[in-house]
Design a protein around this motif. Structure first.
Motif, PDB file in Angstrom:
ATOM      1  N   LEU A 178       0.801  -1.262  -0.010  1.00 59.03           N
ATOM      2  CA  LEU A 178       0.074   0.100   0.109  1.00 59.03           C
ATOM      3  C   LEU A 178       1.035   1.215  -0.061  1.00 59.03           C
ATOM      4  CD1 LEU A 178      -2.656   1.397   0.160  1.00 59.03           C
ATOM      5  CD2 LEU A 178      -2.636   1.278   2.881  1.00 59.03           C
ATOM      6  N   ILE A 179       1.770   1.357   0.885  1.00 61.65           N
ATOM      7  CA  ILE A 179       2.598   2.483   1.079  1.00 61.65           C
ATOM      8  C   ILE A 179       3.472   2.485  -0.094  1.00 61.65           C
ATOM      9  CG2 ILE A 179       4.332   3.673   2.471  1.00 61.65           C
ATOM     10  CD1 ILE A 179       2.880   2.602   4.986  1.00 61.65           C
ATOM     11  N   GLY A 180       4.193   1.454  -0.400  1.00 62.62           N
ATOM     12  CA  GLY A 180       5.285   1.473  -1.552  1.00 62.62           C
ATOM     13  C   GLY A 180       4.642   1.939  -2.733  1.00 62.62           C
ATOM     14  N   GLY A 181       3.411   1.281  -3.103  1.00 61.97           N
ATOM     15  CA  GLY A 181       2.705   1.787  -4.520  1.00 61.97           C
ATOM     16  C   GLY A 181       2.325   3.295  -4.359  1.00 61.97           C
ATOM     17  N   ALA A 182       2.098   3.895  -3.309  1.00 56.17           N
ATOM     18  CA  ALA A 182       1.465   5.301  -3.358  1.00 56.17           C
ATOM     19  C   ALA A 182       3.008   6.104  -3.462  1.00 56.17           C
ATOM     20  CB  ALA A 182       1.274   5.650  -1.928  1.00 56.17           C
ATOM     21  N   GLY A 186       3.791   8.538  -7.043  1.00 55.01           N
ATOM     22  CA  GLY A 186       4.039   9.957  -6.972  1.00 55.01           C
ATOM     23  C   GLY A 186       5.473  10.049  -7.709  1.00 55.01           C
ATOM     24  N   VAL A 187       6.448   9.242  -7.412  1.00 61.19           N
ATOM     25  CA  VAL A 187       7.710   9.390  -8.183  1.00 61.19           C
ATOM     26  C   VAL A 187       7.603   9.405  -9.752  1.00 61.19           C
ATOM     27  CG1 VAL A 187       9.793   8.312  -8.601  1.00 61.19           C
ATOM     28  CG2 VAL A 187       8.987   8.563  -6.212  1.00 61.19           C
ATOM     29  N   PHE A 188       6.673   8.375 -10.185  1.00 64.32           N
ATOM     30  CA  PHE A 188       6.610   8.195 -11.674  1.00 64.32           C
ATOM     31  C   PHE A 188       5.453   9.409 -12.384  1.00 64.32           C
ATOM     32  CE2 PHE A 188       7.715   3.934 -10.968  1.00 64.32           C
ATOM     33  CZ  PHE A 188       8.619   3.658 -12.038  1.00 64.32           C
ATOM     34  N   GLU A 189       4.939  10.060 -11.471  1.00 62.64           N
ATOM     35  CA  GLU A 189       4.284  11.210 -11.954  1.00 62.64           C
ATOM     36  C   GLU A 189       4.876  12.256 -12.059  1.00 62.64           C
ATOM     37  OE1 GLU A 189      -0.020  12.845 -10.672  1.00 62.64           O
ATOM     38  OE2 GLU A 189       0.812  11.645  -9.004  1.00 62.64           O
ATOM     39  N   VAL A 232       7.154   9.357 -26.886  1.00 66.31           N
ATOM     40  CA  VAL A 232       7.493   7.912 -26.691  1.00 66.31           C
ATOM     41  C   VAL A 232       8.068   7.688 -25.279  1.00 66.31           C
ATOM     42  CG1 VAL A 232       8.830   6.089 -27.567  1.00 66.31           C
ATOM     43  CG2 VAL A 232       8.074   7.453 -29.060  1.00 66.31           C
ATOM     44  N   SER A 233       8.858   8.542 -25.041  1.00 64.68           N
ATOM     45  CA  SER A 233       9.436   8.137 -23.453  1.00 64.68           C
ATOM     46  C   SER A 233       8.090   8.494 -22.393  1.00 64.68           C
ATOM     47  CB  SER A 233      10.461   8.996 -23.107  1.00 64.68           C
ATOM     48  OG  SER A 233      10.054  10.566 -23.184  1.00 64.68           O
ATOM     49  N   PHE A 234       7.203   9.398 -22.753  1.00 65.37           N
ATOM     50  CA  PHE A 234       6.165   9.690 -21.781  1.00 65.37           C
ATOM     51  C   PHE A 234       5.173   8.350 -21.873  1.00 65.37           C
ATOM     52  CE2 PHE A 234       1.636  11.184 -21.735  1.00 65.37           C
ATOM     53  CZ  PHE A 234       1.563  12.037 -20.537  1.00 65.37           C
ATOM     54  N   LEU A 235       5.208   7.889 -23.063  1.00 60.85           N
ATOM     55  CA  LEU A 235       4.271   6.638 -22.990  1.00 60.85           C
ATOM     56  C   LEU A 235       4.913   5.591 -22.293  1.00 60.85           C
ATOM     57  CD1 LEU A 235       3.375   6.433 -27.095  1.00 60.85           C
ATOM     58  CD2 LEU A 235       1.871   7.115 -24.942  1.00 60.85           C
ATOM     59  N   PHE A 236       6.147   5.351 -22.328  1.00 63.41           N
ATOM     60  CA  PHE A 236       6.642   4.520 -21.511  1.00 63.41           C
ATOM     61  C   PHE A 236       6.767   4.444 -19.868  1.00 63.41           C
ATOM     62  CE2 PHE A 236       9.113   3.199 -25.384  1.00 63.41           C
ATOM     63  CZ  PHE A 236       8.964   1.735 -25.296  1.00 63.41           C
ATOM     64  N   ALA A 257       3.470   4.100 -13.850  1.00 60.93           N
ATOM     65  CA  ALA A 257       2.731   4.566 -13.092  1.00 60.93           C
ATOM     66  C   ALA A 257       1.512   4.019 -12.915  1.00 60.93           C
ATOM     67  CB  ALA A 257       2.534   6.390 -13.767  1.00 60.93           C
ATOM     68  N   GLY A 258       0.935   3.278 -13.877  1.00 60.22           N
ATOM     69  CA  GLY A 258      -0.301   2.727 -13.944  1.00 60.22           C
ATOM     70  C   GLY A 258      -0.155   1.420 -12.982  1.00 60.22           C
ATOM     71  N   VAL A 259       0.872   0.848 -13.102  1.00 61.92           N
ATOM     72  CA  VAL A 259       1.206  -0.482 -12.040  1.00 61.92           C
ATOM     73  C   VAL A 259       1.135   0.090 -10.641  1.00 61.92           C
ATOM     74  CG1 VAL A 259       2.840  -2.122 -11.173  1.00 61.92           C
ATOM     75  CG2 VAL A 259       2.395  -1.561 -13.758  1.00 61.92           C
ATOM     76  N   ALA A 260       1.774   1.310 -10.291  1.00 60.97           N
ATOM     77  CA  ALA A 260       1.935   1.734  -8.974  1.00 60.97           C
ATOM     78  C   ALA A 260       0.525   2.228  -8.415  1.00 60.97           C
ATOM     79  CB  ALA A 260       2.897   2.803  -8.969  1.00 60.97           C
ATOM     80  N   MET A 261      -0.222   2.937  -9.316  1.00 61.02           N
ATOM     81  CA  MET A 261      -1.612   3.246  -9.114  1.00 61.02           C
ATOM     82  C   MET A 261      -2.527   2.110  -8.465  1.00 61.02           C
ATOM     83  SD  MET A 261      -4.400   5.667 -10.935  1.00 61.02           S
ATOM     84  CE  MET A 261      -5.062   4.133 -11.953  1.00 61.02           C
ATOM     85  N   ILE A 262      -2.465   1.228  -9.440  1.00 59.30           N
ATOM     86  CA  ILE A 262      -3.508   0.271  -9.297  1.00 59.30           C
ATOM     87  C   ILE A 262      -3.018  -0.583  -7.935  1.00 59.30           C
ATOM     88  CG2 ILE A 262      -2.640  -1.699 -10.566  1.00 59.30           C
ATOM     89  CD1 ILE A 262      -6.221  -0.339 -10.750  1.00 59.30           C
ATOM     90  N   THR A 263      -1.786  -0.927  -7.832  1.00 59.19           N
ATOM     91  CA  THR A 263      -1.378  -1.414  -6.660  1.00 59.19           C
ATOM     92  C   THR A 263      -1.894  -0.782  -5.339  1.00 59.19           C
ATOM     93  OG1 THR A 263       0.622  -2.359  -7.723  1.00 59.19           O
ATOM     94  CG2 THR A 263       0.644  -2.301  -5.263  1.00 59.19           C
ATOM     95  N   THR A 264      -1.864   0.340  -5.293  1.00 56.95           N
ATOM     96  CA  THR A 264      -2.342   1.089  -4.154  1.00 56.95           C
ATOM     97  C   THR A 264      -3.861   1.254  -4.135  1.00 56.95           C
ATOM     98  OG1 THR A 264      -0.649   3.016  -4.630  1.00 56.95           O
ATOM     99  CG2 THR A 264      -2.516   3.665  -3.166  1.00 56.95           C
ATOM    100  N   ASN A 265      -4.398   1.210  -4.938  1.00 56.66           N
ATOM    101  CA  ASN A 265      -5.838   1.029  -5.147  1.00 56.66           C
ATOM    102  C   ASN A 265      -6.469  -0.206  -4.798  1.00 56.66           C
ATOM    103  OD1 ASN A 265      -5.941   3.791  -6.086  1.00 56.66           O
ATOM    104  ND2 ASN A 265      -6.526   3.299  -8.081  1.00 56.66           N
TER     105      ASN A 265
END
Length: 415
Positions: free
Chosen positions: A285-289, A293-296, A306-310, A315-323
């Motif tokens: 929970l804490i690690g995902g949050a 933030g870092v990937f944002e 292209v780098s933005f897409l990667f 960022a999606g992995v981290a967000m859904i882990t938190t949720n």
């Protein structure tokens, strides 16, 4: 990974949700694009639309949880899905006939949010009735998987269809039709297999009772506070993807859909990983949050498209882990008779921060550019993690102090 699908009712629920969620994400993409077209690219108007869609949660969201405890969740969901379909149909007809104006989108966004006040906490707390406590974390993770699978497919399909069909109107009509899948699944469920708790009789003070229950339970308060801070700016992050694609990288509707799908690919991967875990973990929970933030911040500084897409993928992995971790933790810790109200509070903090975060980041984007807005989102998420931990400790200390004082002053001088 898919163990909760052995439940017949849950299979029906997931099948309908996949279709409906694809339609919903198509509409979200079309709605954002329609606002940008009607306002000639105003990120502030996009922020207002997002805020209006989530504002009702802040105003009425807690009452949705109370209704979920009082009435049949299955019947509430059928009614709410029907209303959502009617609203999508109305916006589609306005757009197809060329009568859509930005204030129409504002009104529809507010009404969609109002119906969601009841639909979302009811849907969240209904999962345990279909699968039971043992399979609940897996079912929540699979719900996130189907949601984010739709998030991958929906925006990409919407981007193509907006171009192919010459506008956003048909997208709203397709979404209106998609709600029939959920309603059909709910209507044919086996009632005998539902684990329906005893309904809570109507009484005064039930809303306050739910708030006190969460405040006095650190295992509930910590994930709810964390989600409150992170979600306030996570919603703005998804809005910022559209602005970054259009204004920073000069992309069109189809490329905007690809960017949203890249973020959803990471979210889908995170949800499938969460489905393999048996129990939620505070560390995840804490690690995902923190990771989100870092990937944002890093995505806001991306040098090219292209780098933005990667960067959107992790960022999606981290967000859904938190949720998913927060959702599972809260539902497992809540007692059955309080689950609707607890999920009402959870949904309130999960979506209620958008009326604050979305206009703020939209305003910053107007003044200083989308990049700075996205960086600020990430920094505020990191600050929020620390604040959630501090506030939980403070609440726990106050609760323990109240208990000690109550023991000391009890009749007979007991200590």
């Amino acid at each position: 990974m898919f163990r909760s699908l052995r439940n017949h009712n849950y299979r029906l629920f997931v099948s309908g949700s996949v279709i409906s969620n694809v339609g919903t994400w198509m509409q979200r993409t079309a709605q954002d694009w329609l606002v940008l077209e009607l306002t000639h690219g105003s990120s502030a108007a996009l922020g207002v639309t997002t805020a209006l869609q989530f504002l009702p949660i802040g105003l009425f969201g807690l009452w949705g949880g109370v209704l979920a405890d009082r009435y049949s969740k299955r019947h509430l969901l059928m009614a709410a899905q029907s209303l959502l379909g009617v609203l999508s149909l109305t916006l589609g007809l306005l757009t197809v006939t060329g009568h859509a104006q930005v204030w129409h989108v504002y009104v529809m966004a507010f009404l969609l949010g109002t119906v969601s006040c009841v639909e979302v906490p009811t849907r969240q707390s209904f999962v345990v009735e279909m699968v039971g406590r043992r399979d609940l974390p897996n079912a929540i993770a699979l719900n996130s998987s189907t949601f984010n699978l739709a998030r991958v497919v929906g925006p990409a399909v919407a981007g193509v269809l907006i171009y192919a069909l010459g506008g956003t109107g048909p997208i709203f009509l397709l979404n209106a039709a998609s709600f029939a899948a959920v309603i059909a699944g709910l209507s044919v469920m086996r009632k005998s297999e539902l684990r329906t708790p005893e309904r809570v009789a109507r009484a005064k003070g039930q809303l306050r009772e739910g708030l006190r229950y969460v405040w006095r339970s650190p295992e509930l308060l910590m994930p709810i506070l964390l989600v409150a801070f992170v979600a306030m700016f996570a919603t703005s992050f998804t809005m910022s993807i559209a602005v970054m694609a259009k204004q920073v990288f000069g992309q069109g509707a189809s490329s905007f859909g690809v960017a949203s799908s890249a973020f959803a690919v990471g979210a889908l991967g995170g949800a499938l990983l969460a489905a393999r875990r048996i129990r939620p973990s505070r560390r995840f929970l804490i690690g995902g949050a923190i990771a989100f933030g870092v990937f944002e911040v890093v995505a806001g500084l991306a040098p090219g498209y292209v780098s933005f897409l990667f960067l959107l993928v992790p960022a999606g992995v981290a967000m859904i882990t938190t949720n998913t971790t927060a959702n599972s933790t809260v539902q497992l810790a809540a007692s059955p008779e309080m689950r609707g109200r607890v999920m009402g509070i959870y949904v309130l903090v999960f979506t209620g921060g958008a009326p604050i975060g979305a206009p703020l980041i939209g305003w910053v984007g107007e003044l200083a550019g989308p990049r700075l807005g996205m960086v600020i989102c990430g920094v505020m998420c990191l600050v929020g993690v620390g604040l959630a931990m501090l506030l939980t400790r403070f609440a726990a200390g106050r609760t323990q102090g109240a208990v000690v004082r109550g023991v000391v002053t009890s009749p007979g001088g007991a200590r």
